[in-house]
Write an enzyme that holds these catalytic residues in place. Structure first.
Site, PDB file in Angstrom:
ATOM      1  N   LYS A   1       0.856  -1.185   0.000  1.00  0.00           N
ATOM      2  CA  LYS A   1       0.000   0.000   0.000  1.00  0.00           C
ATOM      3  C   LYS A   1       0.894   1.238   0.000  1.00  0.00           C
ATOM      4  O   LYS A   1       1.809   1.358   0.818  1.00  0.00           O
ATOM      5  CB  LYS A   1      -0.888   0.037   1.242  1.00  0.00           C
ATOM      6  CG  LYS A   1      -1.783   1.285   1.284  1.00  0.00           C
ATOM      7  CD  LYS A   1      -2.724   1.247   2.465  1.00  0.00           C
ATOM      8  CE  LYS A   1      -2.163   1.992   3.648  1.00  0.00           C
ATOM      9  NZ  LYS A   1      -2.619   3.385   3.777  1.00  0.00           N
TER      10      LYS A   1
ATOM     11  N   ASP B   1      -3.437   4.510  -1.923  1.00  0.00           N
ATOM     12  CA  ASP B   1      -4.409   5.007  -0.939  1.00  0.00           C
ATOM     13  C   ASP B   1      -4.341   6.535  -0.879  1.00  0.00           C
ATOM     14  O   ASP B   1      -3.744   7.099   0.031  1.00  0.00           O
ATOM     15  CB  ASP B   1      -4.095   4.379   0.424  1.00  0.00           C
ATOM     16  CG  ASP B   1      -5.154   4.693   1.463  1.00  0.00           C
ATOM     17  OD1 ASP B   1      -6.270   5.101   1.082  1.00  0.00           O
ATOM     18  OD2 ASP B   1      -4.861   4.520   2.660  1.00  0.00           O
TER      19      ASP B   1
ATOM     20  N   LYS C   1      -7.239   8.529  -1.312  1.00  0.00           N
ATOM     21  CA  LYS C   1      -8.525   9.021  -0.773  1.00  0.00           C
ATOM     22  C   LYS C   1      -9.042  10.273  -1.488  1.00  0.00           C
ATOM     23  O   LYS C   1      -9.187  11.343  -0.877  1.00  0.00           O
ATOM     24  CB  LYS C   1      -8.417   9.290   0.726  1.00  0.00           C
ATOM     25  CG  LYS C   1      -8.095   8.048   1.549  1.00  0.00           C
ATOM     26  CD  LYS C   1      -8.169   8.328   3.033  1.00  0.00           C
ATOM     27  CE  LYS C   1      -7.936   7.110   3.887  1.00  0.00           C
ATOM     28  NZ  LYS C   1      -6.547   6.581   3.830  1.00  0.00           N
TER      29      LYS C   1
ATOM     30  N   ASP D   1     -13.369  15.229  -4.237  1.00  0.00           N
ATOM     31  CA  ASP D   1     -13.378  16.525  -4.906  1.00  0.00           C
ATOM     32  C   ASP D   1     -14.598  16.543  -5.827  1.00  0.00           C
ATOM     33  O   ASP D   1     -15.410  15.611  -5.805  1.00  0.00           O
ATOM     34  CB  ASP D   1     -12.059  16.714  -5.688  1.00  0.00           C
ATOM     35  CG  ASP D   1     -11.649  18.184  -5.767  1.00  0.00           C
ATOM     36  OD1 ASP D   1     -12.534  19.028  -6.030  1.00  0.00           O
ATOM     37  OD2 ASP D   1     -10.459  18.472  -5.568  1.00  0.00           O
TER      38      ASP D   1
ATOM     39  N   THR E   1     -12.230   5.851  10.781  1.00  0.00           N
ATOM     40  CA  THR E   1     -12.303   5.202  12.090  1.00  0.00           C
ATOM     41  C   THR E   1     -11.750   6.104  13.192  1.00  0.00           C
ATOM     42  O   THR E   1     -11.964   5.838  14.367  1.00  0.00           O
ATOM     43  CB  THR E   1     -11.522   3.869  12.075  1.00  0.00           C
ATOM     44  OG1 THR E   1     -10.254   4.112  11.490  1.00  0.00           O
ATOM     45  CG2 THR E   1     -12.253   2.810  11.284  1.00  0.00           C
TER      46      THR E   1
ATOM     47  N   ARG F   1       2.761  -1.236  10.783  1.00  0.00           N
ATOM     48  CA  ARG F   1       3.774  -1.329  11.828  1.00  0.00           C
ATOM     49  C   ARG F   1       4.117  -2.730  12.326  1.00  0.00           C
ATOM     50  O   ARG F   1       5.284  -2.984  12.628  1.00  0.00           O
ATOM     51  CB  ARG F   1       3.386  -0.392  12.981  1.00  0.00           C
ATOM     52  CG  ARG F   1       3.586   1.061  12.585  1.00  0.00           C
ATOM     53  CD  ARG F   1       2.838   2.018  13.454  1.00  0.00           C
ATOM     54  NE  ARG F   1       1.401   1.926  13.227  1.00  0.00           N
ATOM     55  CZ  ARG F   1       0.504   2.709  13.815  1.00  0.00           C
ATOM     56  NH1 ARG F   1       0.899   3.620  14.672  1.00  0.00           N
ATOM     57  NH2 ARG F   1      -0.781   2.576  13.532  1.00  0.00           N
TER      58      ARG F   1
HETATM   59  O1  C5P Z   1       0.689   0.480  11.038  1.00  0.00           O
HETATM   60  P1  C5P Z   1      -0.715   0.001  10.849  1.00  0.00           P
HETATM   61  O2  C5P Z   1      -0.829  -1.487  10.644  1.00  0.00           O
HETATM   62  O3  C5P Z   1      -1.652   0.528  11.888  1.00  0.00           O
HETATM   63  O4  C5P Z   1      -1.093   0.657   9.437  1.00  0.00           O
HETATM   64  C1  C5P Z   1      -2.340   0.606   8.921  1.00  0.00           C
HETATM   65  C2  C5P Z   1      -2.417   1.322   7.612  1.00  0.00           C
HETATM   66  O5  C5P Z   1      -3.784   1.353   7.234  1.00  0.00           O
HETATM   67  C3  C5P Z   1      -1.964   2.782   7.648  1.00  0.00           C
HETATM   68  O6  C5P Z   1      -1.354   3.077   6.397  1.00  0.00           O
HETATM   69  C4  C5P Z   1      -3.241   3.569   7.817  1.00  0.00           C
HETATM   70  O7  C5P Z   1      -3.245   4.808   7.174  1.00  0.00           O
HETATM   71  C5  C5P Z   1      -4.267   2.670   7.136  1.00  0.00           C
HETATM   72  N1  C5P Z   1      -5.626   2.813   7.678  1.00  0.00           N
HETATM   73  C6  C5P Z   1      -5.967   2.551   8.995  1.00  0.00           C
HETATM   74  N2  C5P Z   1      -7.242   2.686   9.438  1.00  0.00           N
HETATM   75  C7  C5P Z   1      -8.186   3.076   8.612  1.00  0.00           C
HETATM   76  C8  C5P Z   1      -7.876   3.343   7.286  1.00  0.00           C
HETATM   77  C9  C5P Z   1      -6.577   3.203   6.843  1.00  0.00           C
HETATM   78  O8  C5P Z   1      -5.123   2.171   9.776  1.00  0.00           O
HETATM   79  N3  C5P Z   1      -9.409   3.171   9.052  1.00  0.00           N
END
Ligand code: C5P
Length: 246
Positions: free
Chosen positions: A35, A62, A64, A67, A128, A218
């Site tokens: 991603k 991603d 988003k 517009d 979220t 992460r």
């Molecule tokens: O590091 P982590 O596993 O939390 O990363 C999750 C990824 O998913 C990040 O790039 C974050 O922007 C994306 N994301 C999220 N929650 C959402 C939408 C997207 O964590 N509701």
């Protein structure tokens, strides 16, 4: 290796191409899906997305989009040219924006030397990160978050989009109500910390709930051994799928 029935997209949440290439190299053949979000895209542009695609990786862009329809249409066309397979737009952009975006995705595929599937559009519903007080502050006081998610997901389904991005908690209801595919972040293996994610699920829980694709950042990027961490997640996904009888 690395391919499963529910692909795991590794979120390249890093500041530049050097750091991103390091992750891709570390993950090797285990890293098949990535991603690319706003941070890396703004640092590297479409060139890095193309680099990933040319290396045989599947890319979820991603960005988003939200517009006016005409602007989103042009942006979807450009994004489609990168070879990314998935692209996000905000369902809050409304029915016309979503319909026009979907049409642009299809048109772009037809003009791309007839070799590409259309980029799959995923709708972002209600972030979220929004608590009830945030919804109230932006004038959506009467919106119950889960009802709002379903309504926006239905709007995306009606416009012909491929799927939605949703938390593990929403997967089941969204999929049942709309039949859309679900890209699910907020994934935490039992051994990982939750970081700033509020609604987390293990890879197996997300798969059991009906996730079509997972997004993990992460827990892989910050692992002592990122490749091992990713392989363990993929194995958990495969196990959960086998259990579901797929
Ligand atoms: O590091 P982590 O596993 O939390 O990363 C999750 C990824 O998913 C990040 O790039 C974050 O922007 C994306 N994301 C999220 N929650 C959402 C939408 C997207 O964590 N509701």
């Amino acid at each position: 290796m690395g391919e499963t029935g529910v692909p795991v997209f590794v979120a390249l949440d890093v500041p530049d191409a050097v750091a991103a290439r390091r992750v891709v190299e570390q993950l090797g053949d285990a890293g098949t899906h990535y991603k690319v979000g706003l941070e890396l895209y703004l640092a590297t542009g479409a060139g890095f997305v193309r680099e990933l695609v040319e290396a045989g990786k599947h890319v979820f862009l991603d960005l988003k989009f939200h517009d006016i329809p005409n602007t989103v249409k042009a942006a979807v066309r450009q994004a489609a040219q990168t070879g990314a397979e998935f692209l996000t737009v905000h369902a809050l952009g409304g029915a016309t924006m979503l319909t026009v975006a979907q049409a642009a995705a299809q048109e772009a595929a037809q003009t791309a030397n007839a070799r590409r599937e259309a980029v799959k559009l995923l709708a972002v519903t209600i972030l979220t990160s929004h608590a009830a007080s945030d919804l109230e502050a932006i004038g959506l006081a009467s919106t119950d978050a889960s009802a709002g998610v379903l309504r926006l997901a239905q709007l995306a389904a009606d416009a012909g989009l491929h799927g939605v991005v949703c938390s593990p908690r929403e997967v089941q209801s969204v999929r049942t109500a709309t039949g859309l595919a679900a890209m699910v972040p907020g994934i935490r293996p039992r051994t990982a910390t939750a970081d700033d994610q509020r609604r987390v699920a293990t890879p197996a829980e997300a798969v059991r709930a009906g996730a079509s694709y997972l997004v993990v950042g992460r827990p892989v990027l910050r692992a002592q051994e990122p490749r091992k961490a990713l392989l363990a997640i993929q194995e958990e996904v495969s196990g959960a799928l086998a259990h579901k009888g797929e």
